[in-house]
Design an enzyme around this catalytic site. Sequence first.
Site, PDB file in Angstrom:
ATOM      1  N   THR A  76      -0.224  -7.436  10.258  1.00 35.35           N
ATOM      2  CA  THR A  76      -0.256  -7.452  11.717  1.00 35.35           C
ATOM      3  C   THR A  76      -1.128  -6.322  12.249  1.00 35.35           C
ATOM      4  OG1 THR A  76       1.920  -8.486  11.891  1.00 35.35           O
ATOM      5  CG2 THR A  76       1.144  -7.266  13.799  1.00 35.35           C
ATOM      6  N   SER A 204      -2.661  -8.111   2.588  1.00 36.47           N
ATOM      7  CA  SER A 204      -1.331  -7.507   2.611  1.00 36.47           C
ATOM      8  C   SER A 204      -0.678  -7.599   1.245  1.00 36.47           C
ATOM      9  CB  SER A 204      -0.459  -8.204   3.660  1.00 36.47           C
ATOM     10  OG  SER A 204       0.807  -7.595   3.744  1.00 36.47           O
ATOM     11  N   HIS A 206       2.738  -7.824   0.821  1.00 34.95           N
ATOM     12  CA  HIS A 206       4.055  -8.458   0.845  1.00 34.95           C
ATOM     13  C   HIS A 206       4.062  -9.897   0.342  1.00 34.95           C
ATOM     14  CE1 HIS A 206       2.631 -10.316   4.569  1.00 34.95           C
ATOM     15  NE2 HIS A 206       3.691 -11.105   4.555  1.00 34.95           N
ATOM     16  N   CYS A 327       7.784 -16.638  11.662  1.00 40.03           N
ATOM     17  CA  CYS A 327       8.135 -16.247  13.035  1.00 40.03           C
ATOM     18  C   CYS A 327       8.987 -17.287  13.746  1.00 40.03           C
ATOM     19  CB  CYS A 327       6.854 -16.021  13.841  1.00 40.03           C
ATOM     20  SG  CYS A 327       5.719 -14.852  13.095  1.00 40.03           S
TER      21      CYS A 327
END
Length: 388
Positions: A76, A204, A206, A327
């Site tokens: 993000t 990222s 993750h 989300c």
Amino acid sequence: MFEKYTYLDNASITRLDERVWEEMKPYFFDIYAIPTSESGYSMGVEAREVLEKSRETIAQKLNAQTSELIFTSGFTESSNIALKGVAMALEKKKGNHIIVSKIEDYSVLNTAQSLEKQGFQVTYLEVDEYGLVDPDILNDQITPETILVSIQQANQEIGTLQDLKSVGEVCNDKGVLFHTDATHTFTRTPLDLEKIPVDLATISAHTIHGPSGIGALYIKRGTSISKWMDGGFQESNRRAGLENIPGAVGFAKAVTLVTTEENHLIQKMRDYLIDRILSEVPKSILNGHPTKRVPQNANITFEYVEGESITLHLDMRGFAVSTGSACFSRSLDPSHVILGIGGDHERAHGSVRFTIGRFTTPEEINAACDSVVTVVENLRKISPLGNV
């Protein structure tokens, strides 16, 4: 908790690999100083050295220069830096027009919407029924005021892979900066930045069994970008904030652990899951491109039942799946991705995403397919449309 629980939501986050944790541990307890060579004490110098070594390992995977990579708190922040940093740098020099695809993840979409509220012009580019961007349409949308195009390498929900080379060539020919969100593709799908004309890339840890809270942004040398967050002079004065040494070490280790063989196995399990469900569950539809997709993703719509109901019933049977992007769990809104590829609200609400990781086994995939078949059949029996 179940004695046996199968996690198939690896697009949201992956379980940390124990080998990554072992690599990180010394930098919590033994070498925990601020990574600096200016203070003169050895612990800080050692922290600086391991930070740069980690940066080099990750940059090499992208075929990029070490100096072109900055660490962030995750995907993000990386996308925020890319879009807002370019906007700040070029608004007065060139223009205020930005182009993003309408199915981007929220880190890009909401950043674009934030810039729009500040007076920037944003074009939300249409995609086809598979989620693919047409480079010719993109070319037509670029104006003299366009400063940045942001197109993801693969979609977070349906897994469709874009032709980044063609998109990047359009941007390069037009003299427009190109950012790609590679959160769901990095190490799973090749991204050679010597061959693909990308100016900024979000990655990222993750999603590859690394630690959460650590990501990176590739910034091609010479790219016009302003420092977005004020503070110190860390990351070559491009991103303020105390460096996350354990996170960087874990990210680098996670990168080294992903293999071609692992990706092939994940894709084989993914294909088996798709084939079984589509053949055994009537009126099920694969979302996204049938072949141009990341190896770990399968997104399927089941007609006449709610995806939320399926996820709840699968959870009761010991399987974790999602109804779309990570989300959506707090929103009743239909998936903007499914709507973006031409689906209606019913198709969006009936979609379920299965994403496979390193610790998934063929036996778990087989058991998951058995449960999906049973759950969907049972839900349709009580659905008013189930027998239509």
